[in-house]
Design a protein around this motif. Structure first.
Motif, PDB file in Angstrom:
ATOM      1  N   ALA A 363       0.822  -1.214   0.000  1.00 17.92           N
ATOM      2  CA  ALA A 363       0.000   0.000   0.000  1.00 17.92           C
ATOM      3  C   ALA A 363       0.856   1.266   0.000  1.00 17.92           C
ATOM      4  N   LEU A 366       2.283   1.886  -3.478  1.00 19.93           N
ATOM      5  CA  LEU A 366       1.242   2.233  -4.441  1.00 19.93           C
ATOM      6  C   LEU A 366       0.698   3.637  -4.210  1.00 19.93           C
ATOM      7  N   ILE A 367       0.510   4.005  -2.949  1.00 24.88           N
ATOM      8  CA  ILE A 367      -0.043   5.329  -2.643  1.00 24.88           C
ATOM      9  C   ILE A 367       0.997   6.426  -2.876  1.00 24.88           C
ATOM     10  N   GLY A 370       2.187   5.508  -6.975  1.00 21.29           N
ATOM     11  CA  GLY A 370       1.139   5.268  -7.954  1.00 21.29           C
ATOM     12  C   GLY A 370       1.469   4.066  -8.829  1.00 21.29           C
ATOM     13  N   HIS A 436      -7.514   1.350  -8.638  1.00 22.83           N
ATOM     14  CA  HIS A 436      -6.955   2.708  -8.546  1.00 22.83           C
ATOM     15  C   HIS A 436      -7.747   3.566  -7.559  1.00 22.83           C
ATOM     16  N   ILE A 439      -6.477   3.149  -4.190  1.00 24.72           N
ATOM     17  CA  ILE A 439      -5.224   3.888  -4.020  1.00 24.72           C
ATOM     18  C   ILE A 439      -5.515   5.373  -3.809  1.00 24.72           C
ATOM     19  N   ASP A 440      -6.417   5.919  -4.629  1.00 23.75           N
ATOM     20  CA  ASP A 440      -6.759   7.342  -4.511  1.00 23.75           C
ATOM     21  C   ASP A 440      -7.344   7.669  -3.149  1.00 23.75           C
ATOM     22  N   LYS A 442      -6.627   6.065  -0.479  1.00 20.06           N
ATOM     23  CA  LYS A 442      -5.621   5.684   0.522  1.00 20.06           C
ATOM     24  C   LYS A 442      -6.156   4.646   1.517  1.00 20.06           C
ATOM     25  N   ASN A 444      -5.279   1.841   2.879  1.00 27.55           N
ATOM     26  CA  ASN A 444      -4.079   1.018   3.095  1.00 27.55           C
ATOM     27  C   ASN A 444      -4.395  -0.416   3.495  1.00 27.55           C
ATOM     28  N   ILE A 447      -5.852  -2.414   0.618  1.00 26.64           N
ATOM     29  CA  ILE A 447      -4.845  -2.649  -0.424  1.00 26.64           C
ATOM     30  C   ILE A 447      -3.866  -3.732   0.012  1.00 26.64           C
TER      31      ILE A 447
END
Length: 465
Positions: A363, A366-367, A370, A436, A439-440, A442, A444, A447
């Motif tokens: 996470a 990715l955060i 990206g 996505h 991710i946007d 957040k 965590n 993810i």
């Protein structure tokens, strides 16, 4: 009508010498002769025979209680080939209601009765995976009789005809290098200049040799090679295959200036190498020194617009320097659809372990960073990610509105009996967009849970030990 009776007799004779239960050999004989049959009726007859053999072979393997690793591999390939044979037969038979007429054979392939349409689509994404068929979107073009170009390739052909500089950014195996041979052919067949030269610049000697072999196959012994430790036919060639360092030597050599003036097109393969730590300046200097249109090829350039702007500046300066009436246009072509999936594996303990790309992330990564712009998933990887998100109940509220889960495969792909690759890519985009959004926002914990579920089992064992 083409007479194929002699070929039929030949296949019959070969099959007579095979024992009745040697299915793999009989299938091999039919596969070796299929390409000789052009008429639909004879091809369908041969495919029908192959299909009967595949069904018997499939049943015989599945009856075994224990399969060796070799037999498991054969079973896996047989299921894929069974599907391919049935697909071509259905096409030749022009069947409309496939689910109704071929349900029996679909059940056999799935080893599941009664027929479950959702499982049928899952089978295709999981087993057929990267082999899913594609619709032919292009139209024949007389300029390239060897293949049917897609729209982006036609744009490239038009740009070459106009002697424009071109940058092509498209995935590996999408056809960008193959299309570049059109520029070579244009130089070779130019009646106004029978001494023109096309230069192909590759980053490594291995690629130089590969391209030279292809040129020899397509055009004959018209090429020359110039690398630091090997050179041949450099002065008398029409197509020179070289590396950037050697190309720079030629461009700066006083004794080769007349030769350099004969260059009509320069092709730079793997142009992203100009951003590397070592030797990047050589790429730039070579592009600055040439006085002809150039073609840049890459699968990994993410800032294509910036690269185009840089080359446009070069063309403007070149136009002023040589006082040309018009600045050469730079054509930028970006094609993102991947024709060949990059399935990932890790080799350990003499085994290949499939790896899901999301399973290698976390996470925080990715955060913070990206997902790469060119990130894509194979059909099976798409199915795995969607399953992981569904299992973790990722339906959530965004701004007080509940986000709907992605449609089931049956809802999305019906009434089609077969999943067409472009439609599968669109489905993959929906799955990636949902990931996505996590991710946007957040999320965590969610993810990391998805990442953990996508890690290979042996990764999980190592993390626990």
């Amino acid at each position: 009508m083409v007479d194929e009776s002699s070929q039929i007799v030949n296949v019959e004779d070969l099959l007579k010498h095979i024992s009745y239960d040697n299915y793999s050999k009989a299938i091999e004989i039919i596969d070796g002769n299929l390409s000789k049959f052009k008429t639909s009726i004879n091809r369908l007859d041969l495919l029908t025979r192959k299909f009967r053999l595949q069904r018997k072979y499939l049943q015989s393997l599945r009856k075994k209680n224990i399969l060796t690793n070799e037999e498991k591999s054969k079973l896996n390939y047989l299921e894929i080939d069974y599907f391919a044979t049935m697909t071509e037969m259905i096409h030749l038979e022009n069947i409309v209601d496939v689910f109704n007429e071929k349900k029996k054979y679909m059940e056999e392939l799935l080893n599941n009765s009664p027929f479950d349409q959702e499982k049928w689509y899952r089978f295709q994404m999981e087993k057929i995976n990267s082999r899913l068929p594609r619709c032919q979107e292009g139209i024949p073009d007389s300029r390239v009789p060897d293949f049917i170009p897609d729209n982006w390739q036609i744009e490239f052909l038009d740009a070459v005809d106009k002697q424009q500089s071109i940058i092509i950014v498209s995935p590996t195996a999408s056809g960008k290098t193959y299309a570049s041979y059109y520029a070579m052919n244009k130089v070779l067949k130019d009646r106004d200049d029978s001494n023109g030269i096309c230069v192909y610049v590759a980053p490594t000697k291995a690629l130089v040799n590969q391209v030279a072999a292809t040129i020899h196959y397509k055009f004959g012994p018209v090429f020359g090679i110039f690398t630091r430790d090997y050179r041949t036919n450099m002065e008398g060639c029409r197509i020179l295959v070289t590396v950037p360092q050697c190309m720079q030597i030629l461009l700066l050599s006083p004794s080769h200036q007349r030769w350099c003036q004969r260059i009509k097109y320069a092709i730079f393969d793997e142009i992203h190498c100009m951003s590397g730590e070592a030797g990047s300046d050589v790429w730039e200097k070579t592009m600055l020194l040439i006085n002809c249109p150039m073609i840049g090829l890459s699968a990994t350039v993410n800032n294509g617009d910036e690269l185009r702007h840089w080359i446009e500046c070069i063309e403007n300066q070149r136009s002023k320097l040589f006082q040309t009436s018009k600045t050469r246009r730079v054509c930028f072509i970006a094609h993102h659809e991947r024709m060949a999936d990059l399935n990932k594996y890790l080799y350990s303990n003499r085994q290949l372990h499939p790896i899901h790309p999301i399973g290698l992330m976390n996470a925080k990564q990715l955060i913070t960073r990206g997902v790469p712009k060119d990130f894509s998933l194979s059909p099976y990887e798409t199915l795995q990610l969607n399953d992981a998100m569904k299992n973790l109940s990722t339906n959530r509220k965004e701004n007080g509105v509940e986000v709907n889960s992605i449609s089931a495969l049956t809802q999305y792909f019906e009434p089609d009996w077969i999943i067409e690759r472009t439609k599968c890519n669109n489905y993959s985009l929906l799955v990636r967009n949902q990931f996505h959004s996590l991710i946007d926002n957040k999320e965590n914990t969610t993810i990391d849970s998805i990442v953990t579920s996508l890690k290979p089992n042996f990764f999980k064992r190592y993390s626990l030990s």
